[in-house]
Design a protein around this motif. Structure first.
Motif, PDB file in Angstrom:
ATOM      1  N   ALA A  96      -0.204   1.011  -1.221  1.00 37.31           N
ATOM      2  CA  ALA A  96       0.959   0.183  -0.907  1.00 37.31           C
ATOM      3  C   ALA A  96       1.094  -0.026   0.597  1.00 37.31           C
ATOM      4  CB  ALA A  96       2.226   0.820  -1.472  1.00 37.31           C
ATOM      5  N   GLU A  97       0.853   1.022   1.381  1.00 36.79           N
ATOM      6  CA  GLU A  97       0.979   0.899   2.825  1.00 36.79           C
ATOM      7  C   GLU A  97      -0.091  -0.020   3.408  1.00 36.79           C
ATOM      8  OE1 GLU A  97       2.897   4.610   1.466  1.00 36.79           O
ATOM      9  OE2 GLU A  97       0.909   3.733   1.149  1.00 36.79           O
ATOM     10  N   LEU A  98      -1.304   0.050   2.866  1.00 33.23           N
ATOM     11  CA  LEU A  98      -2.374  -0.819   3.354  1.00 33.23           C
ATOM     12  C   LEU A  98      -2.096  -2.276   3.020  1.00 33.23           C
ATOM     13  CD1 LEU A  98      -5.375   1.476   2.489  1.00 33.23           C
ATOM     14  CD2 LEU A  98      -4.865   0.589   4.761  1.00 33.23           C
ATOM     15  N   VAL A  99      -1.590  -2.530   1.819  1.00 36.60           N
ATOM     16  CA  VAL A  99      -1.241  -3.908   1.456  1.00 36.60           C
ATOM     17  C   VAL A  99      -0.153  -4.434   2.388  1.00 36.60           C
ATOM     18  CG1 VAL A  99      -0.187  -5.362  -0.328  1.00 36.60           C
ATOM     19  CG2 VAL A  99      -1.979  -3.726  -0.938  1.00 36.60           C
ATOM     20  N   ALA A 100       0.852  -3.602   2.669  1.00 40.65           N
ATOM     21  CA  ALA A 100       1.924  -4.022   3.573  1.00 40.65           C
ATOM     22  C   ALA A 100       1.384  -4.295   4.967  1.00 40.65           C
ATOM     23  CB  ALA A 100       3.014  -2.947   3.616  1.00 40.65           C
ATOM     24  N   ALA A 101       0.455  -3.464   5.438  1.00 39.66           N
ATOM     25  CA  ALA A 101      -0.124  -3.671   6.761  1.00 39.66           C
ATOM     26  C   ALA A 101      -0.936  -4.962   6.811  1.00 39.66           C
ATOM     27  CB  ALA A 101      -1.006  -2.476   7.140  1.00 39.66           C
ATOM     28  N   ALA A 102      -1.693  -5.234   5.752  1.00 34.59           N
ATOM     29  CA  ALA A 102      -2.464  -6.475   5.709  1.00 34.59           C
ATOM     30  C   ALA A 102      -1.537  -7.683   5.676  1.00 34.59           C
ATOM     31  CB  ALA A 102      -3.391  -6.475   4.494  1.00 34.59           C
ATOM     32  N   GLN A 103      -0.464  -7.584   4.892  1.00 34.33           N
ATOM     33  CA  GLN A 103       0.489  -8.684   4.816  1.00 34.33           C
ATOM     34  C   GLN A 103       1.123  -8.951   6.176  1.00 34.33           C
ATOM     35  OE1 GLN A 103       1.186 -10.658   1.963  1.00 34.33           O
ATOM     36  NE2 GLN A 103       1.979 -11.856   3.662  1.00 34.33           N
ATOM     37  N   ALA A 104       1.453  -7.890   6.893  1.00 38.08           N
ATOM     38  CA  ALA A 104       2.036  -8.058   8.223  1.00 38.08           C
ATOM     39  C   ALA A 104       1.044  -8.727   9.172  1.00 38.08           C
ATOM     40  CB  ALA A 104       2.487  -6.715   8.778  1.00 38.08           C
ATOM     41  N   GLY A 159     -11.846  -8.994   8.261  1.00 44.69           N
ATOM     42  CA  GLY A 159     -11.925  -9.477   9.627  1.00 44.69           C
ATOM     43  C   GLY A 159     -10.603  -9.924  10.209  1.00 44.69           C
ATOM     44  N   ARG A 160      -9.548  -9.990   9.391  1.00 44.48           N
ATOM     45  CA  ARG A 160      -8.259 -10.462   9.862  1.00 44.48           C
ATOM     46  C   ARG A 160      -7.300  -9.327  10.233  1.00 44.48           C
ATOM     47  NH1 ARG A 160      -6.758 -15.481   8.207  1.00 44.48           N
ATOM     48  NH2 ARG A 160      -5.031 -15.116   9.649  1.00 44.48           N
ATOM     49  N   TRP A 161      -7.716  -8.085   9.994  1.00 38.86           N
ATOM     50  CA  TRP A 161      -6.852  -6.956  10.328  1.00 38.86           C
ATOM     51  C   TRP A 161      -7.736  -5.731  10.527  1.00 38.86           C
ATOM     52  CZ3 TRP A 161      -4.878  -3.061   6.554  1.00 38.86           C
ATOM     53  CH2 TRP A 161      -5.654  -3.022   5.392  1.00 38.86           C
ATOM     54  N   ARG A 162      -7.139  -4.598  10.842  1.00 35.66           N
ATOM     55  CA  ARG A 162      -7.923  -3.397  11.146  1.00 35.66           C
ATOM     56  C   ARG A 162      -7.616  -2.294  10.145  1.00 35.66           C
ATOM     57  NH1 ARG A 162      -7.744  -1.347  17.077  1.00 35.66           N
ATOM     58  NH2 ARG A 162      -5.508  -1.297  16.668  1.00 35.66           N
ATOM     59  N   PRO A 163      -8.165  -2.376   8.934  1.00 33.74           N
ATOM     60  CA  PRO A 163      -7.864  -1.344   7.939  1.00 33.74           C
ATOM     61  C   PRO A 163      -8.349   0.029   8.331  1.00 33.74           C
ATOM     62  CG  PRO A 163      -9.682  -2.722   7.203  1.00 33.74           C
ATOM     63  CD  PRO A 163      -9.106  -3.387   8.421  1.00 33.74           C
ATOM     64  N   GLU A 164      -9.402   0.108   9.158  1.00 33.91           N
ATOM     65  CA  GLU A 164      -9.930   1.418   9.544  1.00 33.91           C
ATOM     66  C   GLU A 164      -8.963   2.183  10.433  1.00 33.91           C
ATOM     67  OE1 GLU A 164     -11.055  -1.561  12.614  1.00 33.91           O
ATOM     68  OE2 GLU A 164     -11.098  -1.469  10.426  1.00 33.91           O
ATOM     69  N   ALA A 165      -7.973   1.491  11.023  1.00 34.26           N
ATOM     70  CA  ALA A 165      -7.031   2.160  11.919  1.00 34.26           C
ATOM     71  C   ALA A 165      -5.810   2.693  11.192  1.00 34.26           C
ATOM     72  CB  ALA A 165      -6.592   1.193  13.018  1.00 34.26           C
ATOM     73  N   ILE A 166      -5.738   2.456   9.896  1.00 34.40           N
ATOM     74  CA  ILE A 166      -4.545   2.835   9.131  1.00 34.40           C
ATOM     75  C   ILE A 166      -4.941   3.858   8.080  1.00 34.40           C
ATOM     76  CG2 ILE A 166      -2.691   1.998   7.641  1.00 34.40           C
ATOM     77  CD1 ILE A 166      -3.161  -0.766   8.950  1.00 34.40           C
ATOM     78  N   GLY A 167      -4.435   5.070   8.213  1.00 30.53           N
ATOM     79  CA  GLY A 167      -4.707   6.099   7.219  1.00 30.53           C
ATOM     80  C   GLY A 167      -3.564   6.178   6.234  1.00 30.53           C
ATOM     81  N   ALA A 168      -3.577   5.342   5.221  1.00 30.07           N
ATOM     82  CA  ALA A 168      -2.430   5.239   4.314  1.00 30.07           C
ATOM     83  C   ALA A 168      -2.906   4.950   2.907  1.00 30.07           C
ATOM     84  CB  ALA A 168      -1.477   4.150   4.799  1.00 30.07           C
ATOM     85  N   GLY A 169      -1.948   4.984   1.979  1.00 31.13           N
ATOM     86  CA  GLY A 169      -2.247   4.688   0.595  1.00 31.13           C
ATOM     87  C   GLY A 169      -2.275   3.203   0.326  1.00 31.13           C
TER      88      GLY A 169
END
Length: 361
Positions: free
Chosen positions: A207-215, A195-205
């Motif tokens: 490492a990239e998803l972890v970085a996006a969540a961290q950001a 609920g704190r980010w939009r993982p469905e909008a990121i088509g990545a592996g």
């Protein structure tokens, strides 16, 4: 009597290596709940070596457990982890294997948490420790309120034995005393970040998803580059037309300088000063060009700041931020304070979270 509630629909996902026994051990423990908890589907995610063992041992073991329970169980679906070239992973024996396993696990968890009507129970009892760790992180990134995480514990003397898949006695819901074979299902609390980010909008592996969540979870930071007509919200660039970017720049500078909220119900002198400040920021974002939005703003504010103008620009700006960032837009949205007709507007970021880069071209 009220009608019985239909049991929730859920899938068991087990991350395994060379010990597919964790699947039936987990099922046996769940069948001992009151009422029994049995999945509508079973997925086993494993390596090529693990799949060879699971295909040989698991189907008959699941069938035997179903017979013991007197309840049907779905046939397990065995899925292979693959590398980035699509080749099955034999084992997790290198850094590249680890990256491929991470991507495979995140893809599986992601796919199984799309349907809001179904839950996921993820078992991290099997496989290498890195696989268990990766699976737990994946569920933290994608997990919802209905999803669960568990590890099954069994007598060390029975671990890995090909002749032990579950205790010989059926589970007894609510039974007192030590469980047979020391078999305990340990549910693991986990932080749900979906609920704190939009993982469905990121088509990545992985490492990239972890970085996006961290950001997304980092403290908010707003950087505005007027000459580029660009704002960076938490490092994410967003292009805005000069009028909207100018309003954002104006309110950001006021927040940085501690000037307070903007209210349009002051006298004529106050309204003319506010209009001049806002138009100057719009002109900086237009680069001196007579853009359509800049000219429209100049005409609208010819006699001072108008509350209709500001309300409309704030509404459009907030909508653009939400469309670009989803839930992460909240810290950057312009807030409304007070009741009509005394509504005021402000950007609620701390001064240290705001940077204006005039030199950026």
């Amino acid at each position: 009597m009220p009608p019985e509630t239909a049991p929730p629909r859920w899938r068991l996902l087990a991350i395994t290596g060379l010990s597919p026994q964790v699947v039936t051990e987990t099922l046996w423990a769940l069948a001992g709940r009151a009422p029994p908890e049995l999945p509508e589907a079973i997925t086993v995610l494993t390596t090529a070596e693990g799949a060879e063992v699971a295909q040989r041992l698991l189907p008959p073991a699941v069938a035997a457990l179903a017979a013991q329970l007197g309840r049907p169980l779905p046939a397990p679906e065995i899925r292979l982890m693959r590398d980035r070239a699509g080749r099955p992973l034999r084992d997790i024996a290198s850094a590249e294997d680890n990256r491929a396993a991470a991507d495979a696990i995140i893809a599986e968890v992601r796919a199984l948490t799309v349907d809001p009507e179904r839950a996921l129970h993820l078992s991290i009892a099997g496989g290498r420790k890195t696989m268990s760790c990766l699976a737990g992180i994946a569920l933290s990134l994608f997990g919802r309120a209905q999803d669960r995480l568990s590890h099954v514990l069994v007598d060390p003397a029975l671990q890995g034995r090909e002749d032990f898949f579950f205790p010989p006695e059926p589970p007894r819901p609510g039974a007192a005393g030590p469980p047979p074979a020391g078999l305990i299902l340990a549910e693991i609390p986990f932080v749900r970040l979906r609920g704190r980010w939009r993982p469905e909008a990121i088509g990545a592996g992985f490492a990239e998803l972890v970085a996006a969540a961290q950001a997304a979870l980092a403290p908010p930071a707003l950087e505005i580059r007027p000459r580029r007509r660009e704002a960076l919200l938490g490092g994410v660039p967003i292009a805005l037309p000069p009028a909207l970017l100018g309003v954002l720049l104006w309110l950001a500078e006021r927040a940085r300088d501690g000037a307070g909220a903007v209210a349009c119900h002051g006298g004529d002198a106050v309204r003319r000063r506010l209009a001049a400040e806002c138009l100057a920021c719009i002109a900086r974002c237009a680069g001196g060009a007579a853009t359509r939005s800049a000219e429209a703003a100049r005409r609208a504010l010819a006699h001072g700041m108008e509350k209709e103008f500001l309300a409309e620009k704030v509404s459009r700006l907030n909508r653009a931020l939400r469309e670009a960032l989803g839930p992460e837009a909240a810290p950057y949205e312009i807030r409304r304070e007070g009741r009509r007709p005394f509504t005021a507007y402000r950007l609620a970021l701390a001064p240290e979270a705001i940077a204006i880069r005039e030199e950026e071209a």
